[in-house]
Design a protein around this motif. Structure first.
Motif, PDB file in Angstrom:
ATOM      1  N   ARG A 102      -8.518   2.774  -0.923  1.00  0.00           N
ATOM      2  CA  ARG A 102      -7.329   2.781  -0.081  1.00  0.00           C
ATOM      3  C   ARG A 102      -6.223   3.570  -0.761  1.00  0.00           C
ATOM      4  NH1 ARG A 102      -5.349   0.773   4.314  1.00  0.00           N
ATOM      5  NH2 ARG A 102      -7.113  -0.634   4.691  1.00  0.00           N
ATOM      6  N   ASP A 135       0.808  -1.219   0.000  1.00  0.00           N
ATOM      7  CA  ASP A 135       0.000   0.000   0.000  1.00  0.00           C
ATOM      8  C   ASP A 135       0.843   1.273   0.000  1.00  0.00           C
ATOM      9  OD1 ASP A 135      -2.191  -1.573  -0.044  1.00  0.00           O
ATOM     10  OD2 ASP A 135      -2.704  -1.347   2.076  1.00  0.00           O
ATOM     11  N   ALA A 136       2.107   1.157   0.393  1.00  0.00           N
ATOM     12  CA  ALA A 136       2.966   2.338   0.406  1.00  0.00           C
ATOM     13  C   ALA A 136       3.166   2.893  -1.003  1.00  0.00           C
ATOM     14  CB  ALA A 136       4.311   2.006   1.038  1.00  0.00           C
ATOM     15  N   ALA A 165      -2.118   5.379   0.085  1.00  0.00           N
ATOM     16  CA  ALA A 165      -0.911   5.098   0.856  1.00  0.00           C
ATOM     17  C   ALA A 165      -1.063   5.596   2.279  1.00  0.00           C
ATOM     18  CB  ALA A 165       0.300   5.785   0.188  1.00  0.00           C
ATOM     19  N   GLY A 166      -0.359   4.960   3.187  1.00  0.00           N
ATOM     20  CA  GLY A 166      -0.325   5.434   4.575  1.00  0.00           C
ATOM     21  C   GLY A 166      -1.301   4.752   5.493  1.00  0.00           C
ATOM     22  N   THR A 188      -9.055  12.253  -0.485  1.00  0.00           N
ATOM     23  CA  THR A 188      -7.612  12.160  -0.280  1.00  0.00           C
ATOM     24  C   THR A 188      -7.306  11.209   0.870  1.00  0.00           C
ATOM     25  OG1 THR A 188      -7.643  14.078   1.195  1.00  0.00           O
ATOM     26  CG2 THR A 188      -7.231  14.492  -1.136  1.00  0.00           C
ATOM     27  N   GLY A 189      -6.079  10.681   0.871  1.00  0.00           N
ATOM     28  CA  GLY A 189      -5.627   9.764   1.907  1.00  0.00           C
ATOM     29  C   GLY A 189      -5.195  10.518   3.156  1.00  0.00           C
ATOM     30  N   PRO A 190      -4.549   9.783   4.053  1.00  0.00           N
ATOM     31  CA  PRO A 190      -4.007   8.430   3.893  1.00  0.00           C
ATOM     32  C   PRO A 190      -4.996   7.339   4.299  1.00  0.00           C
ATOM     33  CG  PRO A 190      -3.264   9.355   5.972  1.00  0.00           C
ATOM     34  CD  PRO A 190      -4.087  10.429   5.303  1.00  0.00           C
ATOM     35  N   GLY A 191      -4.604   6.091   4.012  1.00  0.00           N
ATOM     36  CA  GLY A 191      -5.350   4.943   4.492  1.00  0.00           C
ATOM     37  C   GLY A 191      -6.634   4.686   3.736  1.00  0.00           C
ATOM     38  N   ASP A 221      -2.358   9.263  -3.381  1.00  0.00           N
ATOM     39  CA  ASP A 221      -2.968   9.900  -2.218  1.00  0.00           C
ATOM     40  C   ASP A 221      -4.219  10.698  -2.555  1.00  0.00           C
ATOM     41  OD1 ASP A 221      -1.887  12.030  -3.589  1.00  0.00           O
ATOM     42  OD2 ASP A 221      -0.615  12.725  -1.948  1.00  0.00           O
TER      43      ASP A 221
END
Length: 305
Positions: free
Chosen positions: A302, A219-220, A304-305, A247-250, A224
């Motif tokens: 999903r 996922d990294a 990054a982060g 927007t992210g993260p996660g 985003d």
């Protein structure tokens, strides 16, 4: 695998001294509280025009200018921005349309390498070239950035190109979705996002909505940001359609039905909230998310982060 290519704008080509050529003629879901409309980050520019991923509306462009300017507006207002969007018009699928939904065309008597427009004078009255001011903005979705360029016309104006082909409108197209210019004179055809001829004259191409065949290792590596559209073909203008940015993260839940997407990088879309169920990684503009197994749109994403 879907890839968003990031490359400089095609070099601006000076118009040569070619002779003028005659042209053929003929007589609702609501956005999630955690998801608000978000301006797309600029994804490329040059000293001549700026390229921004997404649509005019998702980038908060002036809706009294550019492709949406009234007919009476001066040229400098109309040339502030242009939108190039992969869509369907009539039986042409895919074909490039502008920000008002009008079909764009290419001319067989032009050349793509080098880019050269040969439609001038009366021809350009029937087939108005798609022009842009120096420093103007080009919003694009469903088209590779590397395939968008500009060429200087004989009258000094900058005309946009797709894969090197200068693009035009047809003055007998009265409303969005009309394709009255298709096949005129055996030389005019709707232009596809890859610059080829739309319709029967086109060769088959890989759908722009195919899922990624090699997802990121973890996922990294995900992006985003993603802009989601309630309409297919990045439609955030007609009817009650709109766009929303997430927007992210996660992992973020998606509330509502969204049928197309413009990601800033690879993102993983899920069929259920909480990033559960089946998933697909997309890393390029997706015209139709139902074709990826989301009949009611994805329900989470999903980053990054």
């Amino acid at each position: 695998m879907l890839r968003k290519h990031v490359a400089p704008l095609a070099a601006l080509l000076a118009a040569g001294a070619l002779a003028l050529s005659a042209c053929g003629t003929t007589g609702s879901a609501q956005p999630s509280p955690s998801s608000s409309p978000t301006q797309q980050q600029e994804t490329g520019s040059s000293g001549d025009v700026s390229l921004l991923s997404g649509t005019a509306r998702s980038n908060k462009a002036d809706e009294q200018a550019g492709d949406l300017a009234p007919d009476s507006a001066p040229r400098e207002v109309k040339n502030k921005w242009v939108q190039l969007r992969a869509s369907q018009a009539g039986e042409l699928n895919p074909v490039v349309v502008n920000g008002a939904g009008f079909t764009l065309y290419r001319f067989d008597k032009d050349t793509a390498n080098p880019s050269k427009s040969t439609c001038n004078g009366d021809c350009a009255k029937t087939w108005p070239p798609v022009t842009i001011a120096k420093g103007g903005k080009v919003f694009f979705s469903g088209i590779k950035k590397a395939d968008i360029g500009a060429v200087t016309r004989d009258d000094g104006q900058l005309q946009l190109t797709v894969k090197g082909w200068p693009v035009y409108r047809f003055n007998k197209d009265a409303k969005p979705g009309d394709t009255n210019g298709q096949g005129v004179g055996g030389t005019w055809f709707g232009v596809r996002p890859d610059g080829q001829k739309a319709g029967d004259a086109a060769k088959p191409s890989t759908p722009a909505t195919a899922p990624s065949s090699a997802p990121p290792a973890d996922d990294a590596e995900l992006g985003d940001q993603v802009t989601l559209f309630t309409g297919k073909d990045f439609d955030d203008f007609s009817g009650n359609n709109f766009a929303t940015g997430i927007t992210g993260p996660g992992c973020k839940d998606i509330r509502g039905t969204f049928l197309s997407a413009v990601p800033s990088g690879p993102v993983k879309l899920w069929a259920e909230p909480g990033c559960k169920g089946t998933s697909v990684v997309v890393d390029d503009d997706a015209r139709d998310l139902t074709a990826l197994g989301f009949p009611n749109g994805p329900k989470s994403v999903r980053f990054a982060g």
